[in-house]
Design a protein around this motif. Structure first.
Motif, short mmCIF file in Angstrom:
data_model
loop_
_atom_site.label_atom_id
_atom_site.label_comp_id
_atom_site.label_asym_id
_atom_site.label_seq_id
_atom_site.Cartn_x
_atom_site.Cartn_y
_atom_site.Cartn_z
N ALA A 183 2.52 -24.51 18.06
CA ALA A 183 1.07 -24.33 18.11
C ALA A 183 0.75 -23.02 17.39
O ALA A 183 1.34 -21.98 17.67
N ALA A 184 -0.18 -23.06 16.44
CA ALA A 184 -0.46 -21.91 15.59
C ALA A 184 -0.92 -20.71 16.42
O ALA A 184 -1.90 -20.79 17.15
N LEU A 185 -0.20 -19.60 16.30
CA LEU A 185 -0.54 -18.35 16.98
C LEU A 185 -0.58 -17.23 15.94
O LEU A 185 0.23 -17.20 15.02
N ASN A 186 -1.52 -16.32 16.12
CA ASN A 186 -1.69 -15.20 15.20
C ASN A 186 -1.99 -13.94 16.00
O ASN A 186 -2.24 -14.01 17.21
N PRO A 187 -1.94 -12.76 15.35
CA PRO A 187 -2.36 -11.55 16.06
C PRO A 187 -3.71 -11.77 16.72
O PRO A 187 -4.67 -12.18 16.07
N GLY A 188 -3.79 -11.52 18.01
CA GLY A 188 -4.98 -11.81 18.77
C GLY A 188 -4.75 -12.89 19.81
O GLY A 188 -5.53 -13.06 20.73
N ASN A 189 -3.62 -13.63 19.71
CA ASN A 189 -3.29 -14.68 20.67
C ASN A 189 -2.43 -14.19 21.85
O ASN A 189 -2.31 -14.90 22.84
N SER A 190 -1.80 -13.04 21.74
CA SER A 190 -0.87 -12.59 22.77
C SER A 190 -1.52 -12.52 24.14
O SER A 190 -2.63 -12.04 24.30
N GLY A 191 -0.77 -12.97 25.15
CA GLY A 191 -1.21 -12.86 26.53
C GLY A 191 -1.96 -14.08 27.02
O GLY A 191 -2.25 -14.19 28.22
N GLY A 192 -2.29 -15.00 26.13
CA GLY A 192 -2.99 -16.21 26.55
C GLY A 192 -2.02 -17.23 27.13
O GLY A 192 -0.81 -17.13 26.96
N GLU A 200 -2.18 -26.82 34.17
CA GLU A 200 -1.34 -25.77 34.74
C GLU A 200 -0.74 -24.90 33.63
O GLU A 200 -0.32 -25.41 32.59
N ILE A 201 -0.66 -23.60 33.88
CA ILE A 201 -0.04 -22.68 32.93
C ILE A 201 1.46 -22.90 32.94
O ILE A 201 2.10 -22.87 33.99
N VAL A 202 2.05 -23.10 31.76
CA VAL A 202 3.50 -23.25 31.66
C VAL A 202 4.13 -22.14 30.84
O VAL A 202 5.36 -22.10 30.68
N GLY A 203 3.33 -21.22 30.33
CA GLY A 203 3.86 -20.08 29.58
C GLY A 203 2.77 -19.09 29.24
O GLY A 203 1.58 -19.42 29.26
N ILE A 204 3.19 -17.87 28.93
CA ILE A 204 2.29 -16.81 28.45
C ILE A 204 2.73 -16.46 27.04
O ILE A 204 3.84 -15.96 26.82
N ASN A 205 1.86 -16.72 26.05
CA ASN A 205 2.22 -16.51 24.65
C ASN A 205 2.56 -15.05 24.37
O ASN A 205 1.87 -14.15 24.83
N THR A 206 3.62 -14.84 23.58
CA THR A 206 4.06 -13.47 23.41
C THR A 206 4.42 -13.05 21.99
O THR A 206 4.22 -11.91 21.62
#
Length: 339
Positions: A183-192, A200-206
């Motif tokens: 899933a596309a992640l960029n600076p600004g996505n961390s912690g979501g 249900e939350i299955v992970g915290i993007n890092t």
């Protein structure tokens, strides 16, 4: 090179059942299938989106960075990345509807790149629930919601690419049981959050890998649940330490059958600190830990979670496989040194 993300993400798991119209039924056309997929994504975004917040950090009154977080308790507890809060004690949260709130950093854990916040105002906020990341499977759909590069409330979709990855934290220690997604992640996505189709939350993007496409990582929700609980109780994560490096490994089937083991995997010791408790107990590189203090160990993640604060300065039994034999040793974990 790993690059920490910096803001807002949620991720979805779409099971085969959720793409069907009922038991044994299948969409009649590709268009029906795509419509079902779109409805599933939209429903999860509507349910989970309001619990995702923007986090802004200031130093000396000036902006020092931003990221994402997710509300995990309606009274204002939120999870995010340690690298997002950057050692600050107070940060600003902005909800999806534009409400600005001040939050106190209850504690952060650089070893897992996680931090727990509490909104200082007396509030009732939309929340998302932490799920069981051990039930994830490769290929499940992943959806990210956030504000990458300042574009608030952006949505991207991909799949769970791999499970059980290891990722080096800023402290140099390895974060175990990491979820890989494209899933596309960029600076600004961390912690979501990474979110399942059940909401249900299955992970915290890092983190992402610089120069790579579609290789992104999230700290598993089971790790996040453990860290949040420790910070809520102690203000920090206290861990027991036995002085080993390990990796999840398969147990040869013939050995598992002969020893009547129900588990198929364990934690193989890659190295043993000769000054640590494990060496003093007689553990050797190559040993496979299969239980600690009476609880089955099937992975490095389970071993790390088993070495909690309750094991500090206690003597506990450890069951290991050495070559083809099962042995029990007694070990005295100590408190893990601060990073």
């Amino acid at each position: 090179m790993f690059e920490p993300l910096q803001p807002f993400s949620a991720v979805l798991t779409l099971d085969a059942e959720s793409a069907s119209q009922g038991p044994g039924a299948k969409p009649s056309t590709d268009a029906d299938l795509l419509d079902d997929y779109s409805r599933t994504v939209s429903d999860v975004v509507e349910r989970v989106g309001p619990s995702v917040v923007r986090i802004d950090v200031k130093r000396g009154g000036r902006p020092a960075g931003s990221g994402s977080g997710v509300i995990v308790s309606s009274d204002g507890l939120a999870l995010t990345n340690s690298h997002v809060v950057q050692g600050s004690r107070v940060v600003a949260l902005t909800t999806l509807e534009g409400r600005e709130l001040q939050a106190r950093v209850l504690g952060d854990d650089p070893d897992t790149d996680l931090a727990l916040l509490r909104v200082e105002a007396d509030v009732s906020l939309p929340m998302a629930r932490l799920g069981d990341s051990s039930k994830l499977k490769r290929g499940q759909i992943a959806i990210a919601i956030g504000n990458p590069l300042g574009f608030d409330a952006s949505v991207t979709a991909g799949v769970i690419s791999a499970l059980g990855r290891s990722l080096q934290s800023r402290t140099g220690r390895m974060i175990e049981d990491v979820v890989q997604t494209d899933a596309a992640l960029n600076p600004g996505n961390s912690g979501g959050p990474l979110v399942s189709s059940a909401g249900e939350i299955v992970g915290i993007n890092t983190a992402v890998i610089m120069g790579a496409q579609g290789i992104c990582f999230a700290v598993a929700s089971n790790t996040a649940n453990f860290v949040a609980g420790e910070i809520a109780r102690h203000g920090r994560v206290r861990r027991a330490y036995i002085g080993v490096g390990a990796a999840t490994t398969a147990i040869p089937r013939r050995i598992a059958l002969r020893l009547e083991l129900e588990q198929a995997t364990g934690a193989r010791l890659l190295n043993v600190d000769q000054a640590g408790p494990a060496a003093h107990a007689g553990l050797l590189s190559g040993d496979i830990i299969i239980a600690l203090d009476g609880k089955t160990v099937t992975s490095v993640g389970e071993l790390l979670r088993a070495l909690d604060a309750e094991k500090i300065n206690r003597t506990v039994p450890v069951d290991v496989l050495r070559r083809s034999e099962r042995l029990r040793v007694w070990i005295g974990p100590v408190e893990r040194p601060a990073a």
